[in-house]
Enzyme design. Structure first.
Site, PDB file in Angstrom:
ATOM      1  N   ASP A 130      40.647 -77.019  54.929  1.00 39.98           N
ATOM      2  CA  ASP A 130      41.541 -77.668  55.895  1.00 39.98           C
ATOM      3  C   ASP A 130      41.293 -77.201  57.321  1.00 39.98           C
ATOM      4  O   ASP A 130      41.184 -78.009  58.242  1.00 39.98           O
ATOM      5  CB  ASP A 130      43.011 -77.525  55.496  1.00 39.98           C
ATOM      6  CG  ASP A 130      43.493 -76.092  55.360  1.00 39.98           C
ATOM      7  OD1 ASP A 130      42.653 -75.160  55.307  1.00 39.98           O
ATOM      8  OD2 ASP A 130      44.730 -75.901  55.298  1.00 39.98           O
TER       9      ASP A 130
ATOM     10  N   ASP B 289      49.180 -77.502  53.611  1.00 37.51           N
ATOM     11  CA  ASP B 289      50.410 -77.223  52.877  1.00 37.51           C
ATOM     12  C   ASP B 289      51.572 -78.073  53.379  1.00 37.51           C
ATOM     13  O   ASP B 289      52.296 -78.692  52.595  1.00 37.51           O
ATOM     14  CB  ASP B 289      50.763 -75.738  52.979  1.00 37.51           C
ATOM     15  CG  ASP B 289      49.711 -74.863  52.317  1.00 37.51           C
ATOM     16  OD1 ASP B 289      48.885 -75.395  51.567  1.00 37.51           O
ATOM     17  OD2 ASP B 289      49.718 -73.650  52.565  1.00 37.51           O
TER      18      ASP B 289
END
Length: 386
Positions: A40, A176
């Protein structure tokens, strides 16, 4: 593991703690990352999903700048702070997350009043299921509504990342909170971390005769420690040496040439990220074409890459993964930031008890703390409960 409190009980507890009723109750889920680890912050691809374990917050706006925070967790007393002059690094323990969210919203020009907040959560702590982001996403969803800011999900994602990176001091990416804010029941969140483009990908394991087991090794981890930061620094160095904006721009076909430019450790870190991005894309394609039963080998390859190239596994995670595979799981990997936390095991229905018993037995024989093992299913993202 804690048990989630219902809305009525949480509202009653809020009244007992603060002498009044909350303005509302909001919840946000933890997440499991199906595949795509440490990609990410390299502007790559990830495939998490929101899980059916959540953080709930009862919140009431005050008419001053005081924040009063309390949780249902044992041993945590009332925390009081002022929004005036709130600085990164303020707060301790879980209070850093709501304070960080308030700080990040104020930094974006949102007029955030003081508030009272009671937190309850059944997302296991330190298990790599993003308990901290569940708190942040519940709080930011509440404050986004209560302040009338009405920021879109993409802005809330960036604000929570800012809270994590600057206020809390954890160099995390956007995976997340994207899963927690943008998840949907029965769907995985295919996220392009470069531009926040999201596609929901059906992930109904049970319809394919499978369950997804989470094996919480009880080895606690923290994103604010040196291991995570050093991996991120290696990735940034690799991108710099290779002359790209981010490792997202390096393909599997480029790895052979890269090996002549990078030192051995940086090369292994880069190889993990590049091949993991490719595994995410393959997983999305297979889920669409053949369903969950086809992705086991990719989960296995992901774990091997994290163990050997990124070096973020640990003996407990390796034992959980190897034991699950040897006892019927069709694929297994560690999930989350690493250095502890949880593994996931995609397991045929009817075989989960065999896997569970074998993992518990293997941990006992190794002298490890008994793991928590439970199933998860893709759930809704953050929303107002009451």
């Amino acid at each position: 593991m804690t048990t989630s409190t219902d809305v009525f009980t949480l509202t009653a507890a809020f009244h007992e703690a603060f002498g009044t009723v909350p303005d509302g109750v909001w919840q946000a889920p933890g997440r499991v990352n199906l595949i795509g680890e440490h990609t990410d912050y390299n502007e790559g691809f990830v495939l998490p999903f929101a899980i059916d374990k959540t953080a709930k917050v009862a919140v009431r706006v005050r008419d001053d700048s005081t924040v009063r925070l309390l949780s249902t967790f044992g041993g945590h007393g009332l925390v009081e702070a002022s929004l005036d002059g709130l600085e990164p690094g303020s707060g301790e323990g879980w209070s850093r997350y709501p304070l960080g969210v308030a700080w990040a919203l104020k930094e974006r020009g949102v007029s955030v009043p003081g508030f009272e907040l009671l937190l309850d959560s059944d997302v296991p702590l330190g298990a790599g299921l993003s308990s901290s982001h569940a708190i942040e996403c519940a709080v930011i969803t509440a404050l986004n509504e209560l302040t009338g800011a009405n920021l879109p999900a993409e802005e809330l994602v960036l604000a929570t990342q800012r809270a994590e990176n600057i206020f809390v001091g954890a160099p995390t990416g956007i995976m997340d909170q994207s899963a927690s804010l943008r998840g949907a029941k029965g769907q995985a969140v295919f996220l392009d971390c470069r531009d926040q483009h999201v596609e929901l990908v059906p992930f109904d394991a049970e319809a394919s005769g499978l369950v997804l087991l989470v094996i919480d090794t009880k080895v606690s981890h923290s994103h604010a420690d040196g291991g995570y930061a050093s991996r991120r620094a290696s990735c940034e160095l690799g991108a710099q040496v290779l002359g790209v904006t981010a490792l997202r721009d390096v393909g599997v076909e480029d790895l052979e040439a890269a090996s002549g430019l990078l030192d051995e450790v940086t090369m292994r870190r880069v190889r993990h990220v590049v091949t993991e991005n490719d595994r995410v894309l393959q997983t999305v394609e297979l889920l669409g074409a053949q369903g969950p039963a086809s992705i086991g080998p990719l989960l296995d390859a992901s774990h091997a890459s994290m163990r050997d190239d990124f070096e973020i596994s640990c003996p407990e995670l390796d034992l959980a993964v190897d034991t699950a595979r040897a006892n019927g799981a069709i694929g297994a990997r560690m999930t989350g930031g690493g250095f502890g936390g949880s593994a996931i095991a995609l397991t045929p229905v009817g075989e989960e008890h065999k896997v569970r018993d074998a993992v518990v037995r293997s941990f006992a024989e190794a002298g490890y703390t008994a793991p928590d093992i439970f199933t998860v299913t893709p759930a809704e993202g953050a929303f107002r409960l009451a």
